[in-house]
Design a protein around this motif. Structure first.
Motif, PDB file in Angstrom:
ATOM      1  N   UNK A  95       0.889  -1.183  -0.091  1.00 61.67           N
ATOM      2  CA  UNK A  95      -0.025   0.145   0.027  1.00 61.67           C
ATOM      3  C   UNK A  95       0.747   1.238   0.054  1.00 61.67           C
ATOM      4  N   UNK A  96       1.997   1.198   0.734  1.00 61.56           N
ATOM      5  CA  UNK A  96       2.813   2.515   0.751  1.00 61.56           C
ATOM      6  C   UNK A  96       3.594   2.639  -0.487  1.00 61.56           C
ATOM      7  N   UNK A  97       3.969   1.428  -1.175  1.00 60.29           N
ATOM      8  CA  UNK A  97       4.496   1.628  -2.569  1.00 60.29           C
ATOM      9  C   UNK A  97       3.398   2.257  -3.608  1.00 60.29           C
ATOM     10  N   UNK A  98       2.269   1.798  -3.419  1.00 60.96           N
ATOM     11  CA  UNK A  98       0.888   2.311  -4.220  1.00 60.96           C
ATOM     12  C   UNK A  98       0.986   3.868  -3.866  1.00 60.96           C
ATOM     13  N   UNK A  99       1.143   4.309  -2.792  1.00 65.41           N
ATOM     14  CA  UNK A  99       1.089   5.557  -2.508  1.00 65.41           C
ATOM     15  C   UNK A  99       2.101   6.416  -3.133  1.00 65.41           C
ATOM     16  N   UNK A 100       3.180   5.950  -3.500  1.00 68.15           N
ATOM     17  CA  UNK A 100       4.207   6.568  -4.131  1.00 68.15           C
ATOM     18  C   UNK A 100       5.642   6.431  -3.571  1.00 68.15           C
ATOM     19  N   UNK A 101       5.750   5.737  -2.560  1.00 68.57           N
ATOM     20  CA  UNK A 101       6.908   5.744  -1.867  1.00 68.57           C
ATOM     21  C   UNK A 101       7.620   4.613  -2.534  1.00 68.57           C
ATOM     22  N   UNK A 102       8.842   4.911  -3.006  1.00 70.99           N
ATOM     23  CA  UNK A 102       9.772   3.815  -3.712  1.00 70.99           C
ATOM     24  C   UNK A 102      10.685   3.511  -2.791  1.00 70.99           C
ATOM     25  N   UNK A 103      10.785   2.063  -2.696  1.00 69.75           N
ATOM     26  CA  UNK A 103      11.700   1.301  -2.081  1.00 69.75           C
ATOM     27  C   UNK A 103      12.478   0.132  -2.489  1.00 69.75           C
ATOM     28  N   UNK A 104      13.835   0.507  -2.344  1.00 69.74           N
ATOM     29  CA  UNK A 104      14.578  -0.676  -3.217  1.00 69.74           C
ATOM     30  C   UNK A 104      15.557  -1.171  -2.253  1.00 69.74           C
ATOM     31  N   UNK A 105      15.628  -2.524  -2.001  1.00 75.05           N
ATOM     32  CA  UNK A 105      16.478  -3.162  -1.114  1.00 75.05           C
ATOM     33  C   UNK A 105      17.549  -4.299  -1.972  1.00 75.05           C
ATOM     34  N   UNK A 106      18.775  -3.891  -1.711  1.00 75.04           N
ATOM     35  CA  UNK A 106      19.540  -4.905  -2.414  1.00 75.04           C
ATOM     36  C   UNK A 106      20.372  -5.692  -1.310  1.00 75.04           C
ATOM     37  N   UNK A 107      20.223  -6.963  -1.279  1.00 80.64           N
ATOM     38  CA  UNK A 107      20.892  -7.819  -0.219  1.00 80.64           C
ATOM     39  C   UNK A 107      21.811  -8.885  -0.721  1.00 80.64           C
ATOM     40  N   UNK A 108      22.760  -9.346   0.122  1.00 82.37           N
ATOM     41  CA  UNK A 108      23.734 -10.347  -0.377  1.00 82.37           C
ATOM     42  C   UNK A 108      22.881 -11.517  -0.885  1.00 82.37           C
ATOM     43  N   UNK A 109      23.386 -12.351  -1.552  1.00 87.24           N
ATOM     44  CA  UNK A 109      23.087 -13.736  -2.132  1.00 87.24           C
ATOM     45  C   UNK A 109      22.422 -14.211  -1.266  1.00 87.24           C
ATOM     46  N   UNK A 110      23.088 -14.482  -0.001  1.00 87.23           N
ATOM     47  CA  UNK A 110      22.796 -15.213   1.099  1.00 87.23           C
ATOM     48  C   UNK A 110      22.743 -14.458   2.335  1.00 87.23           C
ATOM     49  N   UNK A 111      21.550 -14.096   2.953  1.00 89.80           N
ATOM     50  CA  UNK A 111      21.439 -13.161   4.093  1.00 89.80           C
ATOM     51  C   UNK A 111      22.358 -13.575   5.308  1.00 89.80           C
ATOM     52  N   UNK A 112      23.130 -12.673   5.798  1.00 83.36           N
ATOM     53  CA  UNK A 112      24.179 -13.036   7.082  1.00 83.36           C
ATOM     54  C   UNK A 112      23.261 -13.821   8.130  1.00 83.36           C
ATOM     55  N   UNK A 113      23.808 -14.872   8.531  1.00 88.73           N
ATOM     56  CA  UNK A 113      23.176 -15.486   9.454  1.00 88.73           C
ATOM     57  C   UNK A 113      23.899 -15.142  10.885  1.00 88.73           C
ATOM     58  N   UNK A 114      22.937 -15.160  11.948  1.00 84.99           N
ATOM     59  CA  UNK A 114      23.357 -14.771  13.231  1.00 84.99           C
ATOM     60  C   UNK A 114      24.150 -15.877  13.912  1.00 84.99           C
ATOM     61  N   UNK A 115      25.427 -15.487  14.379  1.00 83.72           N
ATOM     62  CA  UNK A 115      26.419 -16.386  15.002  1.00 83.72           C
ATOM     63  C   UNK A 115      25.946 -16.742  16.288  1.00 83.72           C
ATOM     64  N   UNK A 116      25.776 -15.550  17.183  1.00 84.64           N
ATOM     65  CA  UNK A 116      25.218 -15.865  18.492  1.00 84.64           C
ATOM     66  C   UNK A 116      23.998 -16.318  18.673  1.00 84.64           C
ATOM     67  N   UNK A 117      23.982 -17.191  19.738  1.00 83.95           N
ATOM     68  CA  UNK A 117      22.638 -17.755  20.032  1.00 83.95           C
ATOM     69  C   UNK A 117      21.802 -17.103  20.891  1.00 83.95           C
ATOM     70  N   UNK A 118      22.242 -16.009  21.631  1.00 81.67           N
ATOM     71  CA  UNK A 118      21.783 -15.237  22.686  1.00 81.67           C
ATOM     72  C   UNK A 118      21.484 -13.692  22.313  1.00 81.67           C
ATOM     73  N   UNK A 119      22.174 -13.387  21.269  1.00 81.59           N
ATOM     74  CA  UNK A 119      21.691 -12.176  20.796  1.00 81.59           C
ATOM     75  C   UNK A 119      21.346 -12.073  19.423  1.00 81.59           C
ATOM     76  N   UNK A 120      20.669 -10.800  19.010  1.00 85.60           N
ATOM     77  CA  UNK A 120      20.378 -10.780  17.720  1.00 85.60           C
ATOM     78  C   UNK A 120      21.345 -10.062  16.960  1.00 85.60           C
ATOM     79  N   UNK A 121      21.136  -9.727  15.555  1.00 86.39           N
ATOM     80  CA  UNK A 121      21.909  -8.947  14.542  1.00 86.39           C
ATOM     81  C   UNK A 121      21.863  -7.506  14.895  1.00 86.39           C
ATOM     82  N   UNK A 122      23.009  -6.816  15.076  1.00 89.46           N
ATOM     83  CA  UNK A 122      23.190  -5.403  15.075  1.00 89.46           C
ATOM     84  C   UNK A 122      23.360  -4.726  13.674  1.00 89.46           C
TER      85      UNK A 122
END
Length: 518
Positions: A299-326
């Motif tokens: 809906x936001x895209x339809x309203x005129x907001x343009x959003x482009x997202x470029x990510x690595x081929x494989x999204x980085x995985x979180x190594x820590x089991x107790x913390x999230x990604x920063x």
């Protein structure tokens, strides 16, 4: 009647001929008088008033005296600069009055039109708080400088500017960014600390020093086009604009809401769009805070907001089991963490400086204010990372131009899962940031643009301090993150900080007390 060739008469004729030959030496064409743009009659004569087509070649000992609006700026209209003062230092109503009166102003003489625009733009403005001349106008003036004339100025030993504009409008642009030695503009009358919209009369004696030596005319060149043939409008239209690479001093910071050159037609379009833009911004805010990502994003895209997202081929995985990604982002607007959350389609927490209560209330993601106390902020961010993914903008403030400020290294000590994210924005009507205005309006102004654009580049993970095998310091890691962001975005890395920005734009260190937040 017959005149005898007496010694006295012959000597007089010889003296006159020598003086004339010396005065007209190296001149081409007719002499042009120095511009009277400062409302005073020049009492001095300059060596020559050469046109640009005649290839002025100043020597290293030459002083060039030039008229700003006549010979330096490409545009012949001064309306945009007074509109910026009316809009940024005044209000919407003041800008609207100036726009309505433009047809009448355009029919008046040069001097009368400037006097009226000065009255409308400056009347009632507090002198102490006026910073538009140093924070807003330099960007627009620099974009209007003719590269050909500036190349001539660069060859001179000394550069002296004369202008019919108020001194407070042009002094910072000429002195700080073009390195002009002397700026001679009109002074504004002040009563009880407020401008009254009138300019002082009288001559500017600062030019007198140029001609103290009787041979000064041999080392002075004057450039002027007002009421002369120095540069016709058709010729000025062919001039090249001064590129950013040619600026003697780079323009890294600038303020103001308007993101376009405020010509009369452009301002008319803005005022027509303003009511509709306000409604669209409100609708976009409601969609963002009330609907899930899977529905709100389309809906936001339809309203005129343009959003482009470029990510690595494989999204980085979180190594820590107790913390999230920063996620570490460069800072373009207050919406950076929110847009990243929408781009990745997952909830994120965000920490930021000087967060207004309204922005905190309206944000669909969790936002936490930083206290600028290192120990408290570290404990707070560590707690948030234990609860999930976190977004931080270690620059500490926004920057509109393609430059990266120095990154605060605190984030490098929090986790080994550091994901740099390059952020860039484009707007066509309003800037979504301000250094001297109301912070809580920043997201609203950004969303009022017809088609605001966001580009996100998620980069490969970088390890924090604790897992660096080469024992890099926290500063080394922060500089590496800044370097990777700069390469991805094509931005230049600097060592400037939040304090530097606010000292340039607002005259303070950018620390807002809780009581002053909206």
């Amino acid at each position: 009647m017959v005149f005898s060739k007496s010694p006295s008469f012959s000597g007089f004729v010889l003296l006159i001929s020598r003086l004339l030959r010396k005065y007209y030496r190296n001149q081409k064409g007719l002499q042009r008088s120095l511009s009277n743009a400062n409302s005073f009659n020049s009492q001095h004569k300059v060596k020559s008033q050469l046109s640009l087509s005649e290839r002025v070649e100043p020597s290293e000992s030459t002083t060039v005296v030039f008229n700003v609006e006549g010979s330096l700026l490409k545009s012949s209209s001064l309306f945009p600069y007074f509109m910026l003062v009316a809009f940024e230092a005044g209000s919407l109503i003041r800008a609207l009055i100036l726009l309505i009166l433009y047809p009448i102003i355009s029919l008046l003489s040069y001097e009368h039109s400037i006097n009226i625009m000065v009255m409308i733009s400056f009347f009632g403005i507090k002198k102490k708080s006026f910073r538009v001349g140093s924070s807003v106008l330099p960007k627009y003036f620099l974009e209007d400088v003719g590269a050909e004339v500036f190349a001539v100025l660069q060859k001179a030993k000394r550069k002296v500017a004369v202008t019919n504009l108020p001194q407070v409008m042009v002094e910072s642009f000429l002195s700080d960014y073009l390195e002009i030695n002397s700026v001679n503009g009109r002074e504004l009358k002040v009563v009880c600390g407020y401008y009254v919209g009138l300019m002082e009369d009288g001559s500017h004696s600062i030019l007198d020093g140029l001609f103290e030596d009787e041979n000064a005319s041999e080392n002075v060149i004057g450039l002027d086009s007002l009421n002369t043939s120095f540069a016709h409008t058709s010729e000025k239209l062919k001039w090249n604009s001064l590129s950013k690479e040619q600026y003697p001093k780079p323009l890294i910071f600038h303020d103001g809401r308007l993101a376009f050159r405020p010509t009369p037609l452009a301002m008319l379009v803005m005022f027509v769009w303003l009511p509709l833009g306000t409604i669209i911004a409100i609708i976009r805010i409601i969609i963002a805070i009330s609907l899930p990502y899977s529905i709100s994003t389309p809906l936001l895209t339809f309203s005129g907001i343009k959003l482009k997202v470029f990510e690595p081929v494989q999204r980085p995985k979180t190594q820590s089991k107790t913390k999230g990604s920063l996620y570490v982002c460069n800072h373009r607007t207050l919406l950076d963490p929110l847009i990243l959350s929408f781009g990745l389609m997952k909830p994120l927490a965000a920490v930021t400086y000087s967060l207004s209560r309204m922005s905190e209330f309206l944000s669909p993601i969790r936002t936490v204010r930083l206290t600028r106390n290192r120990d408290k902020d570290r404990a707070m961010m560590d707690k948030l990372l234990n609860q999930g993914d976190l977004v931080v903008c270690p620059e500490g403030t926004t920057c509109r131009e393609p430059y990266l400020l120095r990154l605060s290294p605190l984030f490098t000590e929090l986790t080994d899962d550091i994901v740099p994210v390059g952020v860039d924005t484009k707007v066509s009507m309003f800037h979504g940031t301000t250094a001297s205005g109301l912070k809580f309006l920043d997201p609203i102004f950004f969303l009022m643009n017809p088609t605001p654009s966001y580009t996100l580049q998620v980069l490969d993970k970088i390890c924090g301090v604790s897992s660096n095998n080469d024992k890099s310091s926290r500063f080394d890691v922060a500089n590496k993150v800044q370097s990777e962001l700069g390469k991805a975005l094509g931005f230049e890395c600097t060592m400037l900080t939040r304090k530097d920005k606010y000292m340039i734009l607002a005259g303070n260190e950018g620390v807002v007390s809780a009581g002053n937040k909206q």
